[in-house]
Design a protein around this motif. Sequence first.
Motif, PDB file in Angstrom:
ATOM      1  N   ASN A   1      12.485   5.792  12.448  1.00  0.00           N
ATOM      2  CA  ASN A   1      13.104   4.605  11.830  1.00  0.00           C
ATOM      3  C   ASN A   1      12.144   3.434  11.690  1.00  0.00           C
ATOM      4  OD1 ASN A   1      15.673   5.662  11.312  1.00  0.00           O
ATOM      5  ND2 ASN A   1      16.403   5.195  13.382  1.00  0.00           N
TER       6      ASN A   1
ATOM      7  N   HIS B   1      11.084   2.516   6.617  1.00  0.00           N
ATOM      8  CA  HIS B   1      12.004   1.794   5.738  1.00  0.00           C
ATOM      9  C   HIS B   1      12.242   0.360   6.214  1.00  0.00           C
ATOM     10  CE1 HIS B   1      14.445   3.834   8.800  1.00  0.00           C
ATOM     11  NE2 HIS B   1      15.327   2.856   8.674  1.00  0.00           N
ATOM     12  N   ILE B   2      11.811   0.039   7.423  1.00  0.00           N
ATOM     13  CA  ILE B   2      11.985  -1.320   7.957  1.00  0.00           C
ATOM     14  C   ILE B   2      10.599  -1.940   8.147  1.00  0.00           C
ATOM     15  CG2 ILE B   2      13.243  -2.736   9.640  1.00  0.00           C
ATOM     16  CD1 ILE B   2      14.849  -0.339  10.419  1.00  0.00           C
ATOM     17  N   SER B   3       9.755  -1.765   7.152  1.00  0.00           N
ATOM     18  CA  SER B   3       8.394  -2.294   7.164  1.00  0.00           C
ATOM     19  C   SER B   3       7.862  -2.166   5.747  1.00  0.00           C
ATOM     20  CB  SER B   3       7.508  -1.502   8.137  1.00  0.00           C
ATOM     21  OG  SER B   3       7.482  -0.126   7.808  1.00  0.00           O
TER      22      SER B   3
ATOM     23  N   LEU C   1      18.709  -3.769   3.543  1.00  0.00           N
ATOM     24  CA  LEU C   1      17.306  -3.909   3.933  1.00  0.00           C
ATOM     25  C   LEU C   1      16.546  -4.780   2.940  1.00  0.00           C
ATOM     26  CD1 LEU C   1      16.472  -0.240   5.017  1.00  0.00           C
ATOM     27  CD2 LEU C   1      16.671  -2.226   6.524  1.00  0.00           C
TER      28      LEU C   1
ATOM     29  N   ASP D   1      15.510  -2.280  16.212  1.00  0.00           N
ATOM     30  CA  ASP D   1      16.947  -2.275  15.991  1.00  0.00           C
ATOM     31  C   ASP D   1      17.627  -3.337  16.846  1.00  0.00           C
ATOM     32  OD1 ASP D   1      16.852  -0.158  14.256  1.00  0.00           O
ATOM     33  OD2 ASP D   1      17.108   1.348  15.812  1.00  0.00           O
TER      34      ASP D   1
ATOM     35  N   TRP E   1      11.031  -4.064   2.154  1.00  0.00           N
ATOM     36  CA  TRP E   1      11.655  -2.989   2.915  1.00  0.00           C
ATOM     37  C   TRP E   1      12.498  -2.130   1.986  1.00  0.00           C
ATOM     38  CZ3 TRP E   1      13.911  -5.703   7.909  1.00  0.00           C
ATOM     39  CH2 TRP E   1      12.853  -6.308   8.614  1.00  0.00           C
TER      40      TRP E   1
END
Length: 211
Positions: free
Chosen positions: A115, A118-120, A167, A2, A174
């Motif tokens: 978290n 969703h970020i990968s 994203l 983040d 993502w």
Amino acid sequence: MDSAISTSAGAPDALISPAAERNSAAILQVLRAHLPAQGRVLEIAAGSGQHAAAFAAALPGLDWIPSDPSPQARASIEAWRTHTGVANLHPAQAVDMLDEASWPSQRLNAIVCINMIHISPWTAAEGLMQLAERSLTRPGGLLYLYGPYRETEVPLAPSNAAFDESLKARDPAWGLRDRGEVETLARSHGLALTLRRAMPANNLSLIFRRI
């Protein structure tokens, strides 16, 4: 990791994630109720290290092992560890869900992942489930996931829809994952969903147990 800003001059390498500041107390309430009193916990994608420092301090019977593939994140985790002096918080490991060679070999009572999926890319979620199947004690070893999800039976909140679009604009691989697909993936690796809890800001806590 983040977006974050530096902390005080007393710990210049320690980063502050606004999201971690907001959600730590709510996540800790769930973890306190479901993690064992003693054991070994691996935190995946620990980011700034704020969660690791807060949770290890609040749960002194657990050996808390933070990890992150980012050197910057690991430096921040170490700064938080040094600054807080929490005895059961271990040095950060360079664990990457896309690199099986980096995965730890020891048995784990729990894995905590906040978290990340969703970020990968989806392959990171697949790696996470594979690691959980291989490393969690059975029966009952715990995998905790936190973040926003799509759910067939629940309308997507406008803020989550906008977040999903942002994203995907950053990386087409993502985006918010479908909770049902995550559950199916977990089941294929010997993990059963035992808790779905709505959290602030349209997030979910999901707990899976090793069968």
